[in-house]
Design an enzyme around this catalytic site. Structure first.
Site, PDB file in Angstrom:
ATOM      1  N   ASN A  65       0.812  -1.211   0.000  1.00  0.00           N
ATOM      2  CA  ASN A  65       0.000   0.000   0.000  1.00  0.00           C
ATOM      3  C   ASN A  65       0.849   1.266   0.000  1.00  0.00           C
ATOM      4  O   ASN A  65       0.381   2.333   0.378  1.00  0.00           O
ATOM      5  CB  ASN A  65      -0.968   0.018   1.183  1.00  0.00           C
ATOM      6  CG  ASN A  65      -2.127   0.965   0.923  1.00  0.00           C
ATOM      7  OD1 ASN A  65      -2.649   1.030  -0.175  1.00  0.00           O
ATOM      8  ND2 ASN A  65      -2.524   1.731   1.933  1.00  0.00           N
ATOM      9  N   ARG A  66       2.089   1.146  -0.436  1.00  0.00           N
ATOM     10  CA  ARG A  66       2.930   2.291  -0.776  1.00  0.00           C
ATOM     11  C   ARG A  66       3.528   2.106  -2.171  1.00  0.00           C
ATOM     12  O   ARG A  66       4.355   2.902  -2.597  1.00  0.00           O
ATOM     13  CB  ARG A  66       4.068   2.463   0.238  1.00  0.00           C
ATOM     14  CG  ARG A  66       3.635   2.701   1.677  1.00  0.00           C
ATOM     15  CD  ARG A  66       2.888   4.001   1.870  1.00  0.00           C
ATOM     16  NE  ARG A  66       2.605   4.261   3.266  1.00  0.00           N
ATOM     17  CZ  ARG A  66       1.558   3.804   3.931  1.00  0.00           C
ATOM     18  NH1 ARG A  66       0.672   3.042   3.291  1.00  0.00           N
ATOM     19  NH2 ARG A  66       1.373   4.092   5.197  1.00  0.00           N
ATOM     20  N   TYR A 123      -5.834  -1.421  11.376  1.00  0.00           N
ATOM     21  CA  TYR A 123      -7.016  -1.171  12.170  1.00  0.00           C
ATOM     22  C   TYR A 123      -7.159   0.332  12.342  1.00  0.00           C
ATOM     23  O   TYR A 123      -6.329   1.109  11.848  1.00  0.00           O
ATOM     24  CB  TYR A 123      -6.882  -1.841  13.564  1.00  0.00           C
ATOM     25  CG  TYR A 123      -5.691  -1.375  14.387  1.00  0.00           C
ATOM     26  CD1 TYR A 123      -5.821  -0.324  15.278  1.00  0.00           C
ATOM     27  CD2 TYR A 123      -4.446  -1.964  14.221  1.00  0.00           C
ATOM     28  CE1 TYR A 123      -4.736   0.122  16.014  1.00  0.00           C
ATOM     29  CE2 TYR A 123      -3.364  -1.523  14.942  1.00  0.00           C
ATOM     30  CZ  TYR A 123      -3.499  -0.476  15.841  1.00  0.00           C
ATOM     31  OH  TYR A 123      -2.405  -0.031  16.540  1.00  0.00           O
ATOM     32  N   GLU A 198     -10.278   1.374   7.322  1.00  0.00           N
ATOM     33  CA  GLU A 198      -9.527   0.688   8.374  1.00  0.00           C
ATOM     34  C   GLU A 198     -10.546   0.120   9.369  1.00  0.00           C
ATOM     35  O   GLU A 198     -11.262   0.870  10.042  1.00  0.00           O
ATOM     36  CB  GLU A 198      -8.580   1.659   9.084  1.00  0.00           C
ATOM     37  CG  GLU A 198      -7.537   2.307   8.176  1.00  0.00           C
ATOM     38  CD  GLU A 198      -6.344   1.418   7.934  1.00  0.00           C
ATOM     39  OE1 GLU A 198      -6.301   0.304   8.484  1.00  0.00           O
ATOM     40  OE2 GLU A 198      -5.437   1.847   7.194  1.00  0.00           O
TER      41      GLU A 198
END
Length: 241
Positions: A65-66, A123, A198
């Protein structure tokens, strides 16, 4: 994600919103993108985050996710292979990213348009929309619709068990994250409604969420997603403005 797929199937014959969505849209569900990293959490390190790729460096793994191209290498992503947010050597360097992005972009090239893109994480109980790569990036044209739809979804989610979600812009309201999925969904996939969600909780258990919370998390998340479906069905122009 498994619960979402199951509920869509179960409710097709009894829920008018779900029936209309499934009759009107193609839905693509990826249960887990980071497959080797997920396996590694069961075999070696329960808290592992990245994938298991190594380019000959001292540390293993790229934060998928980068690794998206939009805002790649920006604030919130690291060039250090030993960091949890290591973005990789180049945009879409990872085979997982190559396959998932090409799958969707090939659909676009074939004439499909995308109205909704969601990337589920844990989360924090957050519902975030673009831009995520910079706090000073221009406001997206659809920010009001993105915010209103997310607020409606968060209310629907809360109605089941009282779970509160924070809704906001990824970078301005939370923290910048260059190369993240919600920006790619909006920027390249052209989905008007593009989010990172999240899931539970806010930090008491964090990534080690007790089993008793899994089912209610799935149920309330489904309620939120169903609200987004209703937004799509009610939106006279569910394409980017």
């Amino acid at each position: 994600m498994m619960n979402l797929a199951r509920k869509l199937i179960d409710d097709y014959g009894s829920d008018s919103t779900i029936k209309k969505v499934l009759d009107s849209y193609d839905l693509y569900i990826v249960p887990t993108l980071n497959v080797d990293g997920y396996v590694y959490t069961w075999t070696n390190d329960r808290m592992w985050r990245k994938n298991r790729m190594n380019y000959g460096t001292a540390c293993t793994g790229i934060d998928l996710n980068r690794n998206y191209p939009t805002g790649f290498g920006g604030t919130g992503a690291s060039s250090n292979p030993c960091f949890e947010t290591y973005h990789g050597p180049s945009p879409i360097s990872e085979v997982e990213m190559q396959h998932v992005t090409s799958f969707f972009l090939n659909k676009v090239a074939a004439g499909q348009t995308f109205q909704l893109f969601i990337d589920f994480h844990a989360y924090g109980q957050l519902w975030l929309y673009p831009w995520g790569y910079s706090r000073v990036a221009p406001i997206v044209n659809d920010s009001d619709d993105l915010l209103n739809a997310a607020n409606d979804a968060a209310r629907a989610l809360k109605s089941l068990f009282g779970t509160e979600y924070f809704v906001g812009n990824s970078a301005r309201d939370m923290y910048p994250a260059g190369g993240a999925s919600e920006d790619w969904g909006y920027d390249e996939l052209k989905a008007k409604y593009s989010y990172i969600i999240e899931l539970r909780d806010e930090g008491k258990y964090g990534f080690i969420l007790p089993e008793r919370f899994i089912e209610p998390t799935g149920e309330e998340t489904y309620a939120g997603v169903k609200s987004l479906f209703q937004t799509l069905l009610n939106d006279p122009n569910p394409i980017q403005s």
